[in-house]
Motif scaffolding. Structure first.
Motif, PDB file in Angstrom:
ATOM      1  N   ASN A  35       0.883  -1.164   0.000  1.00  0.00           N
ATOM      2  CA  ASN A  35       0.000   0.000   0.000  1.00  0.00           C
ATOM      3  C   ASN A  35       0.919   1.211   0.000  1.00  0.00           C
ATOM      4  O   ASN A  35       1.614   1.480   0.981  1.00  0.00           O
ATOM      5  N   HIS A  37       0.282   4.327   0.002  1.00  0.00           N
ATOM      6  CA  HIS A  37      -0.214   5.527   0.677  1.00  0.00           C
ATOM      7  C   HIS A  37       0.402   5.637   2.075  1.00  0.00           C
ATOM      8  O   HIS A  37       0.554   4.631   2.775  1.00  0.00           O
ATOM      9  N   GLU A 270      -9.372   4.506   9.808  1.00  0.00           N
ATOM     10  CA  GLU A 270      -8.464   5.438   9.142  1.00  0.00           C
ATOM     11  C   GLU A 270      -7.380   4.701   8.356  1.00  0.00           C
ATOM     12  O   GLU A 270      -6.993   5.129   7.259  1.00  0.00           O
ATOM     13  N   THR A 274      -7.679   4.204   2.630  1.00  0.00           N
ATOM     14  CA  THR A 274      -7.083   4.269   1.289  1.00  0.00           C
ATOM     15  C   THR A 274      -7.530   3.126   0.394  1.00  0.00           C
ATOM     16  O   THR A 274      -7.262   3.147  -0.807  1.00  0.00           O
ATOM     17  N   ASP A 277      -9.600   4.110  -2.613  1.00  0.00           N
ATOM     18  CA  ASP A 277      -8.803   4.813  -3.616  1.00  0.00           C
ATOM     19  C   ASP A 277      -7.935   3.833  -4.401  1.00  0.00           C
ATOM     20  O   ASP A 277      -7.781   3.968  -5.620  1.00  0.00           O
ATOM     21  N   ILE A 278      -7.383   2.826  -3.716  1.00  0.00           N
ATOM     22  CA  ILE A 278      -6.554   1.832  -4.405  1.00  0.00           C
ATOM     23  C   ILE A 278      -7.398   1.041  -5.393  1.00  0.00           C
ATOM     24  O   ILE A 278      -6.969   0.771  -6.523  1.00  0.00           O
ATOM     25  N   GLN A 281      -7.889   3.262  -8.403  1.00  0.00           N
ATOM     26  CA  GLN A 281      -6.698   3.325  -9.246  1.00  0.00           C
ATOM     27  C   GLN A 281      -6.464   2.014  -9.986  1.00  0.00           C
ATOM     28  O   GLN A 281      -6.004   2.016 -11.132  1.00  0.00           O
ATOM     29  N   ASN A 302      -4.858  -5.668  -4.863  1.00  0.00           N
ATOM     30  CA  ASN A 302      -4.371  -4.309  -5.104  1.00  0.00           C
ATOM     31  C   ASN A 302      -3.330  -4.287  -6.223  1.00  0.00           C
ATOM     32  O   ASN A 302      -2.460  -3.426  -6.261  1.00  0.00           O
ATOM     33  N   THR A 341      -0.791   5.152  -5.875  1.00  0.00           N
ATOM     34  CA  THR A 341      -1.514   6.406  -5.737  1.00  0.00           C
ATOM     35  C   THR A 341      -1.926   6.924  -7.117  1.00  0.00           C
ATOM     36  O   THR A 341      -1.487   6.401  -8.152  1.00  0.00           O
ATOM     37  N   GLU A 342      -2.717   7.985  -7.136  1.00  0.00           N
ATOM     38  CA  GLU A 342      -3.132   8.566  -8.410  1.00  0.00           C
ATOM     39  C   GLU A 342      -1.917   9.032  -9.205  1.00  0.00           C
ATOM     40  O   GLU A 342      -1.827   8.809 -10.425  1.00  0.00           O
TER      41      GLU A 342
END
Length: 362
Positions: A35, A37, A270, A274, A277-278, A281, A302, A341-342
């Motif tokens: 990950n 992030h 928390e 992410t 978002d993963i 992407q 992922n 990430t983006e």
């Protein structure tokens, strides 16, 4: 200088190489399914405070049974699990190694469906367990009928279903797990290292009641962005946990590992923020590469397994020259690419677009 060939290695270790992917200080590292992030700063602060408190007691051995951590993990997994159904070690690799130490060994067998996680045969070799690799179908998707037939034929002592599967990303359907459990009398491990990234399928933890030979392996390395801490865990019948306690090394989980992992679980919401978002992407990357003409295999993880490279080794080197690491796993025509990430995804799409060669027929 002495070499490996000069040493009296066990016969089944001769010729093997240590496991490992390239580790280089490149701007975009997408080769080991981390990950990418960062951990939120408020979570970092709480973890650091927990570590500081733990350091004050490191003149003493840690809690050998790490009950606070097991209770936290049970709460995270849910399904009315209790701490006595949870085990943990220094990464899921060590968890799996302990399973093989307890239930494998000389004269016993470990079966899985290939291509799959490359550590499985290495763990088998390290524990003198015979490895049986059964090829997956062309689309890599397991069927209940095919899995059951292989298990009935080979009757292994241990079988592992990796779902979502590494390196293909292929999800494992619920009926496959049920059929596998009923097809043989050995230990069945479902390796769910990437489970949090599969938005469509629930965890196999739901299947534990009434199945004492079913083990569900998990990790904090991926979705929790905790790869450097090395914390893997497992949910199973309490008798299985007792078996693992027979083979674990004394005090195998340090006080610092226990403190960091317990603190991270307090912030699981928390820490896992992410994941969505993963996934986004991953889908963005899949769409872009499909549009370029590559074959992108369905993934619940992922990462993506991408086919259509005329020369995967050359493509790997070309991307590395641009500061991007992906994974060449010697699957003909394919590379495995982590969803980052983006910004990392944008850099990767630009780099693959610039490779300048039409994708090969897959």
């Amino acid at each position: 200088m002495t070499s490996l060939s000069d040493l009296p290695l066990r016969d089944n270790l001769v010729g093997l190489e240590p496991y490992g992917a390239p580790q280089e200080p490149v701007p975009v590292s997408l080769n080991v399914n981390e990950n990418t992030h960062p951990i939120p700063e408020n979570v970092v602060a709480d973890i650091v405070a927990s570590l500081a408190e733990a350091v004050r007691g490191v003149n003493r051995y840690p809690d050998r049974e790490f009950m606070e951590l097991r209770e936290a993990l049970a709460g995270y997994l849910g399904h009315e699990l209790v701490p006595e159904q949870i085990w943990a070690a220094n990464g899921s690799n060590e968890v799996l190694q302990q399973v093989l130490q307890a239930f494998g060994g000389p004269g016993r067998t470990l079966l899985s469906f290939t291509p799959t996680y490359s550590m499985y045969p290495l763990l088998a070799s390290g524990t003198d367990t015979e490895w049986i690799g059964v090829p997956r179908p062309d689309d890599f998707a397991l069927t209940a009928e095919g899995v059951a037939a292989a298990l009935r034929e080979h009757q292994p002592d241990i079988a592992i279903l990796c779902g979502p599967n590494n390196p293909t990303g292929t999800p494992t359907e619920r009926e496959v797990i049920r059929a596998a459990y009923d097809a043989f009398d050995g230990i069945l491990i479902v390796d769910e290292a990437y489970q949090e990234f599969d938005a469509e399928r629930p965890s196999s933890v739901e299947l534990l009641p009434g199945r004492p030979r079913l083990l569900v392996s998990r990790t904090m390395s991926k979705a929790f962005a905790f790869a450097g801490v090395r914390l893997g865990y497992l949910a199973a019948d309490p008798a299985v946990i007792d078996a693992l306690r027979l083979v674990r090394l004394p005090y195998h989980l340090s006080a610092l590992t226990q403190a960091a992992a317990t603190a991270a679980i307090r912030h699981s919401g928390e820490m896992l923020a992410t994941v969505a978002d993963i996934r986004a992407q991953r889908e963005r990357l899949a769409a872009a590469l499909t549009g370029l003409g590559y074959r992108v295999h369905p993934s619940g993880a992922n990462f993506l397994l991408v086919g259509g490279f005329a020369d995967p080794a050359a493509a790997f080197e070309a991307l590395r020259a641009r500061g991007i690491l992906v994974r060449n796993l010697a699957i003909p025509g394919h590379l495995r690419i982590t969803a980052g990430t983006e910004a990392e995804t944008s850099a990767l799409i630009e780099a693959i677009t610039a490779l300048g060669e039409p994708p090969a027929a897959d």
